[in-house]
Design a protein around this motif. Structure first.
Motif, PDB file in Angstrom:
ATOM      1  N   ASN A   1       0.820  -1.197   0.000  1.00 16.11           N
ATOM      2  CA  ASN A   1       0.000   0.000   0.000  1.00 16.11           C
ATOM      3  C   ASN A   1       0.863   1.261   0.000  1.00 16.11           C
ATOM      4  O   ASN A   1       0.538   2.241  -0.667  1.00 16.11           O
ATOM      5  CB  ASN A   1      -0.935  -0.018   1.221  1.00 16.11           C
ATOM      6  CG  ASN A   1      -1.964   1.082   1.136  1.00 16.11           C
ATOM      7  OD1 ASN A   1      -2.482   1.360   0.066  1.00 16.11           O
ATOM      8  ND2 ASN A   1      -2.240   1.710   2.263  1.00 16.11           N
ATOM      9  N   SER A   2       1.997   1.230   0.716  1.00 17.74           N
ATOM     10  CA  SER A   2       2.860   2.409   0.772  1.00 17.74           C
ATOM     11  C   SER A   2       3.464   2.728  -0.599  1.00 17.74           C
ATOM     12  O   SER A   2       3.610   3.897  -0.969  1.00 17.74           O
ATOM     13  CB  SER A   2       3.971   2.222   1.810  1.00 17.74           C
ATOM     14  OG  SER A   2       4.791   1.127   1.464  1.00 17.74           O
ATOM     15  N   MET A   3       3.791   1.704  -1.363  1.00 20.21           N
ATOM     16  CA  MET A   3       4.354   1.925  -2.694  1.00 20.21           C
ATOM     17  C   MET A   3       3.316   2.568  -3.611  1.00 20.21           C
ATOM     18  O   MET A   3       3.603   3.544  -4.319  1.00 20.21           O
ATOM     19  CB  MET A   3       4.850   0.623  -3.316  1.00 20.21           C
ATOM     20  CG  MET A   3       5.464   0.810  -4.698  1.00 20.21           C
ATOM     21  SD  MET A   3       6.049  -0.712  -5.428  1.00 20.21           S
ATOM     22  CE  MET A   3       7.362  -1.135  -4.325  1.00 20.21           C
ATOM     23  N   VAL A   4       2.113   2.034  -3.587  1.00 23.38           N
ATOM     24  CA  VAL A   4       1.045   2.578  -4.415  1.00 23.38           C
ATOM     25  C   VAL A   4       0.749   4.018  -3.992  1.00 23.38           C
ATOM     26  O   VAL A   4       0.544   4.889  -4.849  1.00 23.38           O
ATOM     27  CB  VAL A   4      -0.219   1.689  -4.332  1.00 23.38           C
ATOM     28  CG1 VAL A   4      -1.400   2.334  -5.025  1.00 23.38           C
ATOM     29  CG2 VAL A   4       0.068   0.316  -4.921  1.00 23.38           C
ATOM     30  N   SER A   5       0.793   4.292  -2.706  1.00 23.25           N
ATOM     31  CA  SER A   5       0.574   5.653  -2.218  1.00 23.25           C
ATOM     32  C   SER A   5       1.666   6.598  -2.709  1.00 23.25           C
ATOM     33  O   SER A   5       1.369   7.726  -3.122  1.00 23.25           O
ATOM     34  CB  SER A   5       0.540   5.681  -0.692  1.00 23.25           C
ATOM     35  OG  SER A   5      -0.563   4.976  -0.210  1.00 23.25           O
ATOM     36  N   ARG A   6       2.920   6.147  -2.711  1.00 24.06           N
ATOM     37  CA  ARG A   6       4.034   6.968  -3.220  1.00 24.06           C
ATOM     38  C   ARG A   6       3.840   7.270  -4.698  1.00 24.06           C
ATOM     39  O   ARG A   6       4.039   8.397  -5.151  1.00 24.06           O
ATOM     40  CB  ARG A   6       5.372   6.267  -3.009  1.00 24.06           C
ATOM     41  CG  ARG A   6       6.007   6.522  -1.671  1.00 24.06           C
ATOM     42  CD  ARG A   6       7.484   6.143  -1.664  1.00 24.06           C
ATOM     43  NE  ARG A   6       7.822   4.929  -2.393  1.00 24.06           N
ATOM     44  CZ  ARG A   6       7.920   3.719  -1.869  1.00 24.06           C
ATOM     45  NH1 ARG A   6       7.709   3.542  -0.582  1.00 24.06           N
ATOM     46  NH2 ARG A   6       8.240   2.686  -2.613  1.00 24.06           N
ATOM     47  N   TRP A   7       3.463   6.251  -5.450  1.00 26.26           N
ATOM     48  CA  TRP A   7       3.239   6.432  -6.884  1.00 26.26           C
ATOM     49  C   TRP A   7       2.127   7.454  -7.128  1.00 26.26           C
ATOM     50  O   TRP A   7       2.236   8.314  -7.982  1.00 26.26           O
ATOM     51  CB  TRP A   7       2.881   5.117  -7.556  1.00 26.26           C
ATOM     52  CG  TRP A   7       3.990   4.114  -7.612  1.00 26.26           C
ATOM     53  CD1 TRP A   7       5.302   4.297  -7.262  1.00 26.26           C
ATOM     54  CD2 TRP A   7       3.887   2.760  -8.045  1.00 26.26           C
ATOM     55  NE1 TRP A   7       6.015   3.143  -7.465  1.00 26.26           N
ATOM     56  CE2 TRP A   7       5.164   2.177  -7.953  1.00 26.26           C
ATOM     57  CE3 TRP A   7       2.843   1.978  -8.509  1.00 26.26           C
ATOM     58  CZ2 TRP A   7       5.428   0.870  -8.297  1.00 26.26           C
ATOM     59  CZ3 TRP A   7       3.094   0.663  -8.858  1.00 26.26           C
ATOM     60  CH2 TRP A   7       4.383   0.111  -8.747  1.00 26.26           C
ATOM     61  N   ARG A   8       1.058   7.335  -6.343  1.00 27.27           N
ATOM     62  CA  ARG A   8      -0.074   8.246  -6.518  1.00 27.27           C
ATOM     63  C   ARG A   8       0.323   9.673  -6.151  1.00 27.27           C
ATOM     64  O   ARG A   8      -0.070  10.622  -6.837  1.00 27.27           O
ATOM     65  CB  ARG A   8      -1.257   7.788  -5.686  1.00 27.27           C
ATOM     66  CG  ARG A   8      -2.482   8.614  -5.974  1.00 27.27           C
ATOM     67  CD  ARG A   8      -3.721   7.965  -5.500  1.00 27.27           C
ATOM     68  NE  ARG A   8      -4.867   8.706  -6.000  1.00 27.27           N
ATOM     69  CZ  ARG A   8      -6.097   8.435  -5.675  1.00 27.27           C
ATOM     70  NH1 ARG A   8      -6.353   7.421  -4.880  1.00 27.27           N
ATOM     71  NH2 ARG A   8      -7.073   9.146  -6.143  1.00 27.27           N
TER      72      ARG A   8
END
Length: 100
Positions: A36-43
């Motif tokens: 989830n943290s990776m997807v949040s960074r990407w977003r």
């Protein structure tokens, strides 16, 4: 899963799905085995930079090198012109043997 790298296109696909509301973050994380943290960074990066997000750092470094080469070429051209002027000026100057 540490050590995986993702293409720019993959990241853009993910954040576009999130931005359009097509999929929810939890669903994307499950489907692609992402944290989830990776997807949040990407977003966050996509929100900040839009379609320019996820550009490789090599590109910006490459552009910086191209700019530096252009700057050095201009400097060499300037030096070449100055040398030509100085040579011309020295050629017009009379030597001590010419005076006698």
């Amino acid at each position: 899963m540490p050590g995986r790298t993702f293409s720019r296109e993959f990241k853009l696909t993910i954040v576009r799905q999130l931005a359009s509301g097509e999929k929810r973050p939890a669903q994307i994380c499950r489907e692609h085995h992402l944290s989830n943290s990776m997807v949040s960074r990407w977003r966050q990066e996509y929100d900040a930079r839009g379609e320019e997000a996820f550009a490789t750092k090599w590109l910006s470094e490459s552009e910086a090198l191209v700019a530096r080469v252009a700057e050095l070429e201009r400097f060499c051209g300037q030096l070449a012109m100055e040398n030509a002027v100085l040579k011309k000026a020295l050629g017009k100057q009379k030597s001590p043997s010419d005076i006698q």
